[in-house]
Design a protein around this motif. Structure first.
Motif, PDB file in Angstrom:
ATOM      1  N   GLY A 125    -105.476  15.976-117.779  1.00 45.24           N
ATOM      2  CA  GLY A 125    -105.813  14.708-117.135  1.00 45.24           C
ATOM      3  C   GLY A 125    -106.723  13.786-117.930  1.00 45.24           C
ATOM      4  N   GLY A 126    -107.164  14.239-119.117  1.00 43.83           N
ATOM      5  CA  GLY A 126    -108.073  13.406-119.912  1.00 43.83           C
ATOM      6  C   GLY A 126    -107.333  12.366-120.738  1.00 43.83           C
ATOM      7  N   LYS A 127    -108.033  11.272-121.048  1.00 41.62           N
ATOM      8  CA  LYS A 127    -107.519  10.277-122.005  1.00 41.62           C
ATOM      9  C   LYS A 127    -108.237  10.549-123.327  1.00 41.62           C
ATOM     10  CE  LYS A 127    -105.110   7.273-119.345  1.00 41.62           C
ATOM     11  NZ  LYS A 127    -104.303   8.381-118.781  1.00 41.62           N
ATOM     12  N   VAL A 128    -107.442  10.769-124.388  1.00 39.19           N
ATOM     13  CA  VAL A 128    -108.005  11.276-125.639  1.00 39.19           C
ATOM     14  C   VAL A 128    -107.642  10.368-126.807  1.00 39.19           C
ATOM     15  CG1 VAL A 128    -108.207  13.306-127.125  1.00 39.19           C
ATOM     16  CG2 VAL A 128    -107.609  13.612-124.710  1.00 39.19           C
ATOM     17  N   LEU A 129    -108.639  10.119-127.663  1.00 36.00           N
ATOM     18  CA  LEU A 129    -108.399   9.427-128.920  1.00 36.00           C
ATOM     19  C   LEU A 129    -108.682  10.394-130.065  1.00 36.00           C
ATOM     20  CD1 LEU A 129    -107.914   6.877-130.669  1.00 36.00           C
ATOM     21  CD2 LEU A 129    -110.365   6.374-130.424  1.00 36.00           C
ATOM     22  N   VAL A 130    -107.680  10.605-130.908  1.00 37.13           N
ATOM     23  CA  VAL A 130    -107.885  11.405-132.125  1.00 37.13           C
ATOM     24  C   VAL A 130    -108.164  10.431-133.256  1.00 37.13           C
ATOM     25  CG1 VAL A 130    -106.829  12.981-133.800  1.00 37.13           C
ATOM     26  CG2 VAL A 130    -106.356  13.257-131.340  1.00 37.13           C
ATOM     27  N   LEU A 131    -109.296  10.622-133.905  1.00 34.94           N
ATOM     28  CA  LEU A 131    -109.669   9.728-135.006  1.00 34.94           C
ATOM     29  C   LEU A 131    -109.579  10.542-136.296  1.00 34.94           C
ATOM     30  CD1 LEU A 131    -112.574   7.290-134.504  1.00 34.94           C
ATOM     31  CD2 LEU A 131    -112.083   8.216-136.740  1.00 34.94           C
ATOM     32  N   ASP A 132    -108.652  10.145-137.169  1.00 37.53           N
ATOM     33  CA  ASP A 132    -108.382  10.930-138.382  1.00 37.53           C
ATOM     34  C   ASP A 132    -109.201  10.378-139.547  1.00 37.53           C
ATOM     35  OD1 ASP A 132    -107.400  12.472-140.395  1.00 37.53           O
ATOM     36  OD2 ASP A 132    -105.298  11.886-140.158  1.00 37.53           O
ATOM     37  N   LEU A 133    -110.245  11.105-139.908  1.00 35.61           N
ATOM     38  CA  LEU A 133    -111.118  10.655-141.004  1.00 35.61           C
ATOM     39  C   LEU A 133    -110.804  11.396-142.301  1.00 35.61           C
ATOM     40  CD1 LEU A 133    -114.896  10.182-140.210  1.00 35.61           C
ATOM     41  CD2 LEU A 133    -113.127   8.472-140.594  1.00 35.61           C
ATOM     42  N   ASP A 134    -109.675  12.097-142.343  1.00 35.13           N
ATOM     43  CA  ASP A 134    -109.351  12.902-143.526  1.00 35.13           C
ATOM     44  C   ASP A 134    -108.348  12.175-144.426  1.00 35.13           C
ATOM     45  OD1 ASP A 134    -108.677  14.830-145.379  1.00 35.13           O
ATOM     46  OD2 ASP A 134    -108.375  16.427-143.905  1.00 35.13           O
ATOM     47  N   PRO A 135    -108.687  11.996-145.721  1.00 35.87           N
ATOM     48  CA  PRO A 135    -107.729  11.369-146.643  1.00 35.87           C
ATOM     49  C   PRO A 135    -106.390  12.105-146.688  1.00 35.87           C
ATOM     50  CG  PRO A 135    -109.871  11.657-147.713  1.00 35.87           C
ATOM     51  CD  PRO A 135    -109.958  12.349-146.381  1.00 35.87           C
ATOM     52  N   GLN A 136    -106.376  13.398-146.330  1.00 38.40           N
ATOM     53  CA  GLN A 136    -105.101  14.127-146.301  1.00 38.40           C
ATOM     54  C   GLN A 136    -104.182  13.602-145.198  1.00 38.40           C
ATOM     55  OE1 GLN A 136    -105.696  18.685-147.247  1.00 38.40           O
ATOM     56  NE2 GLN A 136    -107.426  18.022-146.006  1.00 38.40           N
ATOM     57  N   GLY A 137    -104.761  12.993-144.173  1.00 43.27           N
ATOM     58  CA  GLY A 137    -103.980  12.384-143.094  1.00 43.27           C
ATOM     59  C   GLY A 137    -103.089  13.355-142.326  1.00 43.27           C
ATOM     60  N   ASN A 138    -103.454  14.622-142.309  1.00 46.82           N
ATOM     61  CA  ASN A 138    -102.570  15.617-141.678  1.00 46.82           C
ATOM     62  C   ASN A 138    -102.427  15.430-140.169  1.00 46.82           C
ATOM     63  OD1 ASN A 138    -102.085  16.852-144.119  1.00 46.82           O
ATOM     64  ND2 ASN A 138    -103.719  18.366-143.891  1.00 46.82           N
ATOM     65  N   ALA A 139    -103.532  15.089-139.516  1.00 49.46           N
ATOM     66  CA  ALA A 139    -103.457  14.899-138.060  1.00 49.46           C
ATOM     67  C   ALA A 139    -102.555  13.703-137.739  1.00 49.46           C
ATOM     68  CB  ALA A 139    -104.854  14.690-137.482  1.00 49.46           C
ATOM     69  N   SER A 140    -102.673  12.640-138.531  1.00 50.08           N
ATOM     70  CA  SER A 140    -101.860  11.440-138.286  1.00 50.08           C
ATOM     71  C   SER A 140    -100.383  11.755-138.470  1.00 50.08           C
ATOM     72  CB  SER A 140    -102.268  10.321-139.251  1.00 50.08           C
ATOM     73  OG  SER A 140    -103.644  10.085-139.169  1.00 50.08           O
ATOM     74  N   ARG A 141    -100.082  12.503-139.515  1.00 49.46           N
ATOM     75  CA  ARG A 141     -98.680  12.868-139.774  1.00 49.46           C
ATOM     76  C   ARG A 141     -98.138  13.729-138.634  1.00 49.46           C
ATOM     77  NH1 ARG A 141     -99.626  15.108-144.508  1.00 49.46           N
ATOM     78  NH2 ARG A 141    -100.350  13.167-145.409  1.00 49.46           N
ATOM     79  N   TRP A 142     -98.922  14.724-138.224  1.00 49.56           N
ATOM     80  CA  TRP A 142     -98.513  15.637-137.151  1.00 49.56           C
ATOM     81  C   TRP A 142     -98.255  14.853-135.864  1.00 49.56           C
ATOM     82  CZ3 TRP A 142    -101.314  21.002-136.378  1.00 49.56           C
ATOM     83  CH2 TRP A 142    -100.599  21.759-135.446  1.00 49.56           C
ATOM     84  N   LEU A 143     -99.091  13.843-135.619  1.00 50.73           N
ATOM     85  CA  LEU A 143     -98.942  13.062-134.388  1.00 50.73           C
ATOM     86  C   LEU A 143     -97.876  11.973-134.517  1.00 50.73           C
ATOM     87  CD1 LEU A 143    -102.724  12.904-133.441  1.00 50.73           C
ATOM     88  CD2 LEU A 143    -100.917  14.002-132.089  1.00 50.73           C
ATOM     89  N   GLY A 144     -97.189  11.967-135.654  1.00 52.50           N
ATOM     90  CA  GLY A 144     -96.059  11.057-135.809  1.00 52.50           C
ATOM     91  C   GLY A 144     -96.459   9.651-136.223  1.00 52.50           C
ATOM     92  N   THR A 145     -97.694   9.483-136.721  1.00 47.99           N
ATOM     93  CA  THR A 145     -98.159   8.158-137.131  1.00 47.99           C
ATOM     94  C   THR A 145     -98.777   8.233-138.525  1.00 47.99           C
ATOM     95  OG1 THR A 145    -100.294   8.582-136.081  1.00 47.99           O
ATOM     96  CG2 THR A 145     -98.654   7.417-134.760  1.00 47.99           C
TER      97      THR A 145
END
Ligand code: ATP
Ligand code: MG
Length: 253
Positions: free
Chosen positions: A30-50
């Motif tokens: 039920g939470g609203k979540v923002l993932v902030l990707d501070l890694d130059p590898q950008g792995n979280a962004s890629r995984w999340l499709g962005t």
């Protein structure tokens, strides 16, 4: 809005896996979540499709763009991402000489207050440079994943010292949310020892939840889906659901 830095300067400790799957599990609850990707590898962004080149996130850190403009939705209901990428590797150099560079992210997060996020999860790189320090200055809580293999626990002393120094010098609000053992294989002595060591060393700051080793975590990123979608009945999803429940129960002071 709870702000949580997911950090451990040891590479491959499960930071990105935790950022993505804890975000999914918190949103599921039920939470609203923002993932902030501070890694130059950008792995979280890629995984999340962005996937991103990180240029816009760098301009947020340079105080040239508002963070809200960088945020995009993900395919997970309730989860947004502020993507990062390779340009962030030049943050150190680009911001050298800028007084208070490590405060820019804090100001950017403050500008989000009043928007609808319950949790901001900041994924950090495996280094102790400006990006990680910015995350620790900007957030109120620290969550550290520790890989349950022999060498991983060695770096934990550095992590504890870093958190203490940032708290003493830059961010008195900073507190431990918790330390979670990841990639736990209970059949091995080393995994059991690392879990026990974390409990001895961190006491009540150690999460009861442990995240077990599962090959599914290696498969899911290339499908750009989190564990709740990729393997909803597997141990990975179960473990991050349990971590999310604990995170919600451990409210920031
Ligand atoms: N519970 C798990 N079971 C199996 N493999 C895992 C688990 N958690 C993470 N992994 C794998 O371990 C590797 C490192 O995980 P991850 O990328 O989340 O770590 P990280 O701390 O973000 O790494 P980096 O420091 O490079 O940013 C990845 O290949 C990931 O798939
Ligand atoms: Mg990572």
């Amino acid at each position: 809005m709870r702000t949580i830095a997911i950090t451990n300067q040891k590479g491959g400790s499960g930071k990105t896996t935790t950022a993505v799957n804890l975000a999914g599990a918190l949103a599921e609850q039920g939470g609203k979540v923002l993932v902030l990707d501070l890694d130059p590898q950008g792995n979280a962004s890629r995984w999340l499709g962005t996937p991103s080149d990180g240029k816009r996130m760098l301009s947020v850190l340079s105080r040239e763009s508002p963070l809200a403009d960088v945020v995009v939705p993900t395919s997970i209901d309730g989860v947004h991402v502020a993507p990062g990428g390779a340009w962030l590797a030049s943050a150190e150099r680009a911001l050298a000489g800028e007084v208070g560079a490590e405060l820019a992210l804090k100001e950017a997060l403050a500008s989000l207050d009043g928007m609808s996020w319950d949790f901001v999860l900041v994924d950090t790189p495996p280094t102790l440079g400006l990006l990680t320090i910015s995350a620790l200055v900007a957030c109120d809580e620290v969550l550290a994943p520790v890989e349950a293999s022999s060498l991983a626990i060695v770096g934990v002393g550095d992590l504890v010292r870093t958190v203490e120094r940032v708290r003493d010098r830059l961010n008195p609000r900073l507190r431990w949310l918790g330390v979670v053992a990841t990639r736990v294989d209970s059949r091995t002595n080393v995994s059991r020892e690392v879990v026990a060591l974390i409990r001895t060393r961190f006491g009540s700051d150690a999460f009861d939840t442990i995240v077990r080793e599962s090959v599914r975590f290696k498969e899911a990123p290339s499908h750009q889906v989190w564990m709740g979608e990729y393997d909803a009945h597997g141990v990975g999803h179960r473990d991050y659901r349990s971590l999310a429940t604990e995170v919600r129960a451990r409210r920031a002071a």
